[in-house]
Motif scaffolding. Sequence first.
Motif, PDB file in Angstrom:
ATOM      1  N   GLU A  54      37.238  46.305   6.324  1.00 40.30           N
ATOM      2  CA  GLU A  54      35.864  46.441   6.819  1.00 40.30           C
ATOM      3  C   GLU A  54      35.738  47.298   8.078  1.00 40.30           C
ATOM      4  O   GLU A  54      34.852  48.121   8.183  1.00 40.30           O
ATOM      5  N   ASP A  55      36.605  47.086   9.035  1.00 40.27           N
ATOM      6  CA  ASP A  55      36.448  47.772  10.319  1.00 40.27           C
ATOM      7  C   ASP A  55      37.336  49.018  10.445  1.00 40.27           C
ATOM      8  O   ASP A  55      37.833  49.335  11.516  1.00 40.27           O
ATOM      9  N   ALA A  56      37.507  49.727   9.341  1.00 37.93           N
ATOM     10  CA  ALA A  56      38.349  50.928   9.335  1.00 37.93           C
ATOM     11  C   ALA A  56      37.741  52.023  10.202  1.00 37.93           C
ATOM     12  O   ALA A  56      36.525  52.186  10.278  1.00 37.93           O
ATOM     13  N   ASP A  57      38.621  52.781  10.847  1.00 34.39           N
ATOM     14  CA  ASP A  57      38.205  53.939  11.637  1.00 34.39           C
ATOM     15  C   ASP A  57      38.111  55.189  10.766  1.00 34.39           C
ATOM     16  O   ASP A  57      37.325  56.089  11.051  1.00 34.39           O
ATOM     17  N   LEU A  58      38.930  55.237   9.720  1.00 30.40           N
ATOM     18  CA  LEU A  58      39.016  56.419   8.860  1.00 30.40           C
ATOM     19  C   LEU A  58      38.995  55.988   7.401  1.00 30.40           C
ATOM     20  O   LEU A  58      39.594  54.976   7.040  1.00 30.40           O
ATOM     21  N   ARG A  59      38.308  56.788   6.590  1.00 36.55           N
ATOM     22  CA  ARG A  59      38.223  56.495   5.149  1.00 36.55           C
ATOM     23  C   ARG A  59      38.240  57.797   4.362  1.00 36.55           C
ATOM     24  O   ARG A  59      37.756  58.819   4.836  1.00 36.55           O
ATOM     25  N   ALA A  60      38.746  57.695   3.130  1.00 34.92           N
ATOM     26  CA  ALA A  60      38.679  58.824   2.204  1.00 34.92           C
ATOM     27  C   ALA A  60      38.827  58.297   0.784  1.00 34.92           C
ATOM     28  O   ALA A  60      39.399  57.222   0.557  1.00 34.92           O
ATOM     29  N   ASP A  61      38.299  59.070  -0.159  1.00 40.69           N
ATOM     30  CA  ASP A  61      38.384  58.736  -1.583  1.00 40.69           C
ATOM     31  C   ASP A  61      39.164  59.819  -2.304  1.00 40.69           C
ATOM     32  O   ASP A  61      39.064  60.999  -1.958  1.00 40.69           O
ATOM     33  N   GLY A  62      39.930  59.402  -3.317  1.00 40.56           N
ATOM     34  CA  GLY A  62      40.709  60.355  -4.096  1.00 40.56           C
ATOM     35  C   GLY A  62      40.598  60.083  -5.580  1.00 40.56           C
ATOM     36  O   GLY A  62      40.326  58.962  -6.008  1.00 40.56           O
ATOM     37  N   HIS A  63      40.833  61.147  -6.356  1.00 38.45           N
ATOM     38  CA  HIS A  63      40.705  61.063  -7.807  1.00 38.45           C
ATOM     39  C   HIS A  63      41.721  61.991  -8.449  1.00 38.45           C
ATOM     40  O   HIS A  63      41.908  63.126  -8.010  1.00 38.45           O
ATOM     41  N   ASN A  64      42.361  61.495  -9.484  1.00 35.88           N
ATOM     42  CA  ASN A  64      43.268  62.299 -10.296  1.00 35.88           C
ATOM     43  C   ASN A  64      42.676  62.342 -11.699  1.00 35.88           C
ATOM     44  O   ASN A  64      42.881  61.433 -12.491  1.00 35.88           O
ATOM     45  N   PRO A  65      41.903  63.391 -12.008  1.00 35.79           N
ATOM     46  CA  PRO A  65      41.225  63.441 -13.303  1.00 35.79           C
ATOM     47  C   PRO A  65      42.174  63.460 -14.500  1.00 35.79           C
ATOM     48  O   PRO A  65      41.827  62.966 -15.568  1.00 35.79           O
ATOM     49  N   LEU A  66      43.373  63.986 -14.324  1.00 35.78           N
ATOM     50  CA  LEU A  66      44.323  64.073 -15.427  1.00 35.78           C
ATOM     51  C   LEU A  66      44.726  62.692 -15.933  1.00 35.78           C
ATOM     52  O   LEU A  66      44.838  62.455 -17.126  1.00 35.78           O
ATOM     53  N   CYS A  67      44.906  61.752 -15.008  1.00 37.71           N
ATOM     54  CA  CYS A  67      45.363  60.402 -15.370  1.00 37.71           C
ATOM     55  C   CYS A  67      44.246  59.363 -15.246  1.00 37.71           C
ATOM     56  O   CYS A  67      44.367  58.270 -15.782  1.00 37.71           O
ATOM     57  N   GLY A  68      43.195  59.690 -14.515  1.00 35.61           N
ATOM     58  CA  GLY A  68      42.101  58.751 -14.320  1.00 35.61           C
ATOM     59  C   GLY A  68      42.248  57.873 -13.092  1.00 35.61           C
ATOM     60  O   GLY A  68      41.461  56.949 -12.892  1.00 35.61           O
ATOM     61  N   ASP A  69      43.256  58.148 -12.269  1.00 33.44           N
ATOM     62  CA  ASP A  69      43.462  57.359 -11.054  1.00 33.44           C
ATOM     63  C   ASP A  69      42.308  57.604 -10.078  1.00 33.44           C
ATOM     64  O   ASP A  69      41.895  58.744  -9.870  1.00 33.44           O
ATOM     65  N   TRP A 159      48.694  59.811  -0.985  1.00 29.81           N
ATOM     66  CA  TRP A 159      49.126  60.529   0.219  1.00 29.81           C
ATOM     67  C   TRP A 159      48.125  61.608   0.621  1.00 29.81           C
ATOM     68  O   TRP A 159      47.819  61.768   1.806  1.00 29.81           O
ATOM     69  N   HIS A 160      47.634  62.369  -0.357  1.00 26.81           N
ATOM     70  CA  HIS A 160      46.617  63.400  -0.049  1.00 26.81           C
ATOM     71  C   HIS A 160      45.328  62.730   0.432  1.00 26.81           C
ATOM     72  O   HIS A 160      44.653  63.244   1.321  1.00 26.81           O
ATOM     73  N   THR A 161      45.017  61.587  -0.161  1.00 25.55           N
ATOM     74  CA  THR A 161      43.817  60.861   0.262  1.00 25.55           C
ATOM     75  C   THR A 161      43.993  60.346   1.690  1.00 25.55           C
ATOM     76  O   THR A 161      43.067  60.411   2.506  1.00 25.55           O
ATOM     77  N   LEU A 162      45.173  59.864   2.009  1.00 26.65           N
ATOM     78  CA  LEU A 162      45.467  59.431   3.374  1.00 26.65           C
ATOM     79  C   LEU A 162      45.280  60.583   4.363  1.00 26.65           C
ATOM     80  O   LEU A 162      44.649  60.411   5.413  1.00 26.65           O
ATOM     81  N   LEU A 163      45.803  61.755   4.030  1.00 25.55           N
ATOM     82  CA  LEU A 163      45.648  62.906   4.941  1.00 25.55           C
ATOM     83  C   LEU A 163      44.183  63.276   5.122  1.00 25.55           C
ATOM     84  O   LEU A 163      43.768  63.636   6.227  1.00 25.55           O
ATOM     85  N   ALA A 164      43.410  63.192   4.048  1.00 21.53           N
ATOM     86  CA  ALA A 164      41.975  63.477   4.167  1.00 21.53           C
ATOM     87  C   ALA A 164      41.336  62.489   5.134  1.00 21.53           C
ATOM     88  O   ALA A 164      40.514  62.868   5.975  1.00 21.53           O
ATOM     89  N   ALA A 165      41.717  61.219   5.053  1.00 23.42           N
ATOM     90  CA  ALA A 165      41.177  60.208   5.968  1.00 23.42           C
ATOM     91  C   ALA A 165      41.576  60.524   7.403  1.00 23.42           C
ATOM     92  O   ALA A 165      40.740  60.513   8.309  1.00 23.42           O
ATOM     93  N   VAL A 166      42.845  60.830   7.611  1.00 27.24           N
ATOM     94  CA  VAL A 166      43.354  61.134   8.956  1.00 27.24           C
ATOM     95  C   VAL A 166      42.679  62.382   9.531  1.00 27.24           C
ATOM     96  O   VAL A 166      42.416  62.456  10.724  1.00 27.24           O
ATOM     97  N   ASP A 167      42.382  63.336   8.660  1.00 25.24           N
ATOM     98  CA  ASP A 167      41.706  64.563   9.095  1.00 25.24           C
ATOM     99  C   ASP A 167      40.192  64.383   9.163  1.00 25.24           C
ATOM    100  O   ASP A 167      39.471  65.336   9.439  1.00 25.24           O
ATOM    101  N   ASP A 168      39.722  63.174   8.863  1.00 27.75           N
ATOM    102  CA  ASP A 168      38.293  62.854   8.837  1.00 27.75           C
ATOM    103  C   ASP A 168      37.524  63.789   7.906  1.00 27.75           C
ATOM    104  O   ASP A 168      36.402  64.191   8.170  1.00 27.75           O
ATOM    105  N   ASN A 169      38.156  64.110   6.789  1.00 28.81           N
ATOM    106  CA  ASN A 169      37.561  64.962   5.769  1.00 28.81           C
ATOM    107  C   ASN A 169      36.827  64.056   4.774  1.00 28.81           C
ATOM    108  O   ASN A 169      37.442  63.249   4.079  1.00 28.81           O
TER     109      ASN A 169
END
Length: 176
Positions: A54-69, A159-169
């Motif tokens: 709930e009290d996260a400072d950073l967030r990001a969403d990720g999607h892998n269309p090939l596998c549906g993740d 991991w890419h989603t984590l970097l997006a969160a850290v970069d505030d993307n």
Amino acid sequence: KAQSPKPKAQSPKPKAQSPKPKAQSLNVMSDLRELYQEVILDHNRNPRNFGRLEDADLRADGHNPLCGDRLSIAVKVAAGVVTDVRFEGSGCAISQASASLMTEGIKGKTIADTRALFDRFRRLVTDQTAPPDDSLGKLTVFAGVRDYPARVKCAILAWHTLLAAVDDNQDPVSTE
């Protein structure tokens, strides 16, 4: 009178040896693969740090269309150190296990250390010539993924989603 040649003395038969080093090596590799599969399945069935933060400072969403993740990463940071991280979402065993092991691996690390860990993990799963990297700990279970290019995307999504969160993307991450 011609003498028949003396029969040659037979050398003693070699004693039975333990499996050849190559066979031992194959057994060890098979055992490692089995252990790695167990770790991945365990983290898929019982993901660590799964759920909303709930009290996260950073967030990001990720999607892998090939596998549906699909997954969301939420990170809490204090003084440049990851104090908490959680993920939500669904996907294949590799993507879920990767997210679970990633969250375990980055807690307590600085953002800089987290980026460095990302670089080492990416090399592990993409570089066929990468030597073993003991500093990755349990994350080495993903070494075999590099032999299956479509599965690399599953392993690296968190991991890419984590970097997006850290970069505030705020743009959703896609493996495509």
